[in-house]
Design a protein around this motif. Structure first.
Motif, PDB file in Angstrom:
ATOM      1  N   ARG A 181       4.381   2.985 -12.601  1.00  0.00           N
ATOM      2  CA  ARG A 181       5.344   3.708 -11.766  1.00  0.00           C
ATOM      3  C   ARG A 181       5.616   5.068 -12.393  1.00  0.00           C
ATOM      4  O   ARG A 181       5.921   5.171 -13.579  1.00  0.00           O
ATOM      5  CB  ARG A 181       6.638   2.905 -11.631  1.00  0.00           C
ATOM      6  N   SER A 196      -4.811  -4.299 -15.288  1.00  0.00           N
ATOM      7  CA  SER A 196      -3.361  -4.415 -15.105  1.00  0.00           C
ATOM      8  C   SER A 196      -2.614  -3.533 -16.087  1.00  0.00           C
ATOM      9  O   SER A 196      -3.189  -2.976 -17.030  1.00  0.00           O
ATOM     10  CB  SER A 196      -2.929  -5.872 -15.292  1.00  0.00           C
ATOM     11  N   VAL A 243       4.012   4.974  -7.029  1.00  0.00           N
ATOM     12  CA  VAL A 243       3.141   3.930  -7.571  1.00  0.00           C
ATOM     13  C   VAL A 243       1.775   4.521  -7.937  1.00  0.00           C
ATOM     14  O   VAL A 243       1.147   5.208  -7.129  1.00  0.00           O
ATOM     15  CB  VAL A 243       2.967   2.780  -6.561  1.00  0.00           C
ATOM     16  N   ARG A 287       0.812  -6.727 -13.078  1.00  0.00           N
ATOM     17  CA  ARG A 287       0.654  -5.889 -11.900  1.00  0.00           C
ATOM     18  C   ARG A 287      -0.322  -4.761 -12.196  1.00  0.00           C
ATOM     19  O   ARG A 287      -0.301  -4.161 -13.264  1.00  0.00           O
ATOM     20  CB  ARG A 287       2.000  -5.322 -11.471  1.00  0.00           C
ATOM     21  N   GLN A 288      -1.192  -4.459 -11.242  1.00  0.00           N
ATOM     22  CA  GLN A 288      -2.239  -3.466 -11.441  1.00  0.00           C
ATOM     23  C   GLN A 288      -1.779  -2.074 -11.022  1.00  0.00           C
ATOM     24  O   GLN A 288      -2.431  -1.379 -10.230  1.00  0.00           O
ATOM     25  CB  GLN A 288      -3.494  -3.892 -10.683  1.00  0.00           C
ATOM     26  N   GLU A 289      -0.667  -1.668 -11.559  1.00  0.00           N
ATOM     27  CA  GLU A 289      -0.106  -0.364 -11.226  1.00  0.00           C
ATOM     28  C   GLU A 289       0.928   0.040 -12.257  1.00  0.00           C
ATOM     29  O   GLU A 289       1.444  -0.792 -13.016  1.00  0.00           O
ATOM     30  CB  GLU A 289       0.548  -0.405  -9.842  1.00  0.00           C
ATOM     31  N   HIS A 296       6.499   0.825 -16.509  1.00  0.00           N
ATOM     32  CA  HIS A 296       5.898  -0.360 -15.901  1.00  0.00           C
ATOM     33  C   HIS A 296       6.974  -1.414 -15.717  1.00  0.00           C
ATOM     34  O   HIS A 296       7.974  -1.456 -16.431  1.00  0.00           O
ATOM     35  CB  HIS A 296       4.768  -0.911 -16.777  1.00  0.00           C
ATOM     36  N   ASP A 297       6.780  -2.249 -14.722  1.00  0.00           N
ATOM     37  CA  ASP A 297       7.718  -3.343 -14.492  1.00  0.00           C
ATOM     38  C   ASP A 297       7.535  -4.405 -15.562  1.00  0.00           C
ATOM     39  O   ASP A 297       6.581  -4.396 -16.336  1.00  0.00           O
ATOM     40  CB  ASP A 297       7.498  -3.949 -13.103  1.00  0.00           C
ATOM     41  N   ASP A 322       6.619  -7.272 -15.255  1.00  0.00           N
ATOM     42  CA  ASP A 322       5.399  -8.034 -14.997  1.00  0.00           C
ATOM     43  C   ASP A 322       4.190  -7.174 -15.348  1.00  0.00           C
ATOM     44  O   ASP A 322       3.754  -6.320 -14.568  1.00  0.00           O
ATOM     45  CB  ASP A 322       5.344  -8.453 -13.531  1.00  0.00           C
TER      46      ASP A 322
END
Length: 421
Positions: A109, A68, A56, A105-107, A99-100, A102
């Motif tokens: 992968r 995000s 992450v 989300r502030q991350e 990224h997912d 969503d």
């Protein structure tokens, strides 16, 4: 030294390759991508300082706060967000991020990374063997445009051993580094050419004098507290004063000089708006100072809107303080209402590049207009003033032919130009 940054699907860029020199200047219009082109490097730097858990990648940290995934992923292009950093030996490291669904989300992968020699693509943050390029990315010093100019009691960093000379994004740790390194000897190439003193304290004062003649700075440890007290004076016989009482210019320039003095050989120093709150002559001097330290071994990356600072860099090149081939300038053109570069740009995906080889001899207007069509703003305004004066004079002549001249007692007088409504 980093020689190239390549990114895909990051913010406003589909893809961009940014060549870096020993000194790199990012300039151009507002909201054209200057900051975005360097943020991937800062994002990696803060990740490598404190390795993320698993794969992450947080998008907010001590160097950048990007929000995000939806804020950083270019939704117009399919695929992964990719960052590739290349050094002067053409070795490169690559990270690809997914990224997912969503995007709130502030991350991101980490999907895979690739390092020299290893060859394989696996989702791990650092290579098995030590790598100088990774260390160079981790040890970036970044000083942002918004600083804390009036804080006379500056805090000590939580982990000062992590990055040498890291004055903090807002310059808050400059006092600490000044106190810590004050009596250390400055490498010969970083010293002021007309000051024989060798300590960090003396050399910071010498370079400060280029910006503010007669000015001095002092910092002392506040006993019992992890704080450094910073004071300035504007002349040798004047009193020491807290930063709030000497204006913004001194306190904005101080962390720049401290970072340049403390940086390790080859370390990267990124500074946003180093010309902030400086008189035009001091802006030019700042450009010359940054060029001097680049020639002395610090890799300097500048984001600036100042023609005067650019002129200072050009003067340093003309005076052979820094080879022209070591300077890279990228001009970022304005985007249209659709978010795309205007027609006529050299490449719709890349900033227009000013050839470094020309920086030392071309006129500033030629430097910019040769590839961007944007003239030096000062010359542009002077031309507009001249044209405006000519237009007013033509209006005067028209009005004089359309009505009788004013009759004086013994002679006919011409209306004064400034008396026109």
């Amino acid at each position: 030294m980093i020689s190239k940054i390549y990114i895909e699907r990051f913010k406003c860029f589909d893809a961009i390759e940014l060549a870096l020199g020993q000194l790199t200047l990012l300039t151009g219009y507002n909201a054209a991508g200057k900051s975005s082109s360097i943020q991937p490097l800062l994002l990696l730097a803060q990740a490598l300082r404190q390795l993320p858990i698993d794969t992450v990648l947080p998008l907010s940290g001590p160097l950048v706060r990007l929000g995000s995934a939806g804020d950083v992923v270019n939704a117009n292009v399919n695929g992964d967000l990719m960052i590739r950093i290349t050094d002067k030996n053409t070795d490169s490291v690559t990270w690809a991020f997914a990224h997912d669904r969503d995007l709130g989300r502030q991350e991101l992968r980490l999907k895979y990374s690739q390092y020299p020699v290893e060859g394989r693509r696996e989702p791990h943050w650092i290579p098995v063997a030590p790598n100088s390029l990774i260390a160079g990315i981790r040890d970036v010093i970044f000083l942002g445009a918004v600083r804390d100019p009036f804080n006379e009691a500056q805090p000590y960093p939580d982990n000062p051993s992590l990055v040498m000379g890291d004055v903090g994004v807002d310059g808050r740790y400059a006092g600490y580094w000044f106190v810590r390194q004050a009596d250390e000897e400055v490498p010969l190439l970083r010293r002021h050419p007309h000051d024989s003193r060798v300590t960090v304290r003396a050399q910071v004062e010498a370079w400060l004098g280029e910006l503010f003649p007669g000015a001095s700075v002092n910092a002392t440890e506040i006993e019992g507290l992890a704080l450094a007290k910073v004071e300035f004076r504007v002349g040798k016989g004047s009193d020491w004063r807290r930063p709030a009482n000497v204006g913004y210019g001194l306190s904005y320039a101080f962390p720049i000089l401290v970072a340049l003095m403390c940086a390790m050989p080859g370390q990267i120093f990124i500074v946003d708006s180093p010309e902030a709150h400086l008189h035009p002559s001091a802006q030019s001097a700042m450009g010359h100072i940054l060029a001097h330290f680049a020639a002395a071994g610090v890799q300097v990356i500048i984001e600036s809107h100042s023609d005067h600072l650019l002129s200072g860099v050009r003067l340093a090149v003309r005076r052979k303080r820094l080879p022209a081939v070591d300077v890279a300038i990228h001009f970022f053109a304005a985007r249209g209402a659709d978010g795309q570069k205007p027609r006529g740009s050299v490449n719709a995906q890349e900033p227009d590049v000013v050839k470094a080889v020309d920086i030392g001899r071309q006129q500033l207007t030629d430097l910019l207009s040769a590839r961007t069509g944007v003239p030096d703003q000062q010359q542009h305004e002077e031309k507009a003033i001249v044209n405006d004066d000519a237009a007013r004079f033509e209006t005067l002549l028209f009005r004089l032919t359309a009505r009788p001249w004013r009759q004086g007692k013994n002679r006919t007088t011409l209306l004064d130009r400034d008396s026109l409504p």
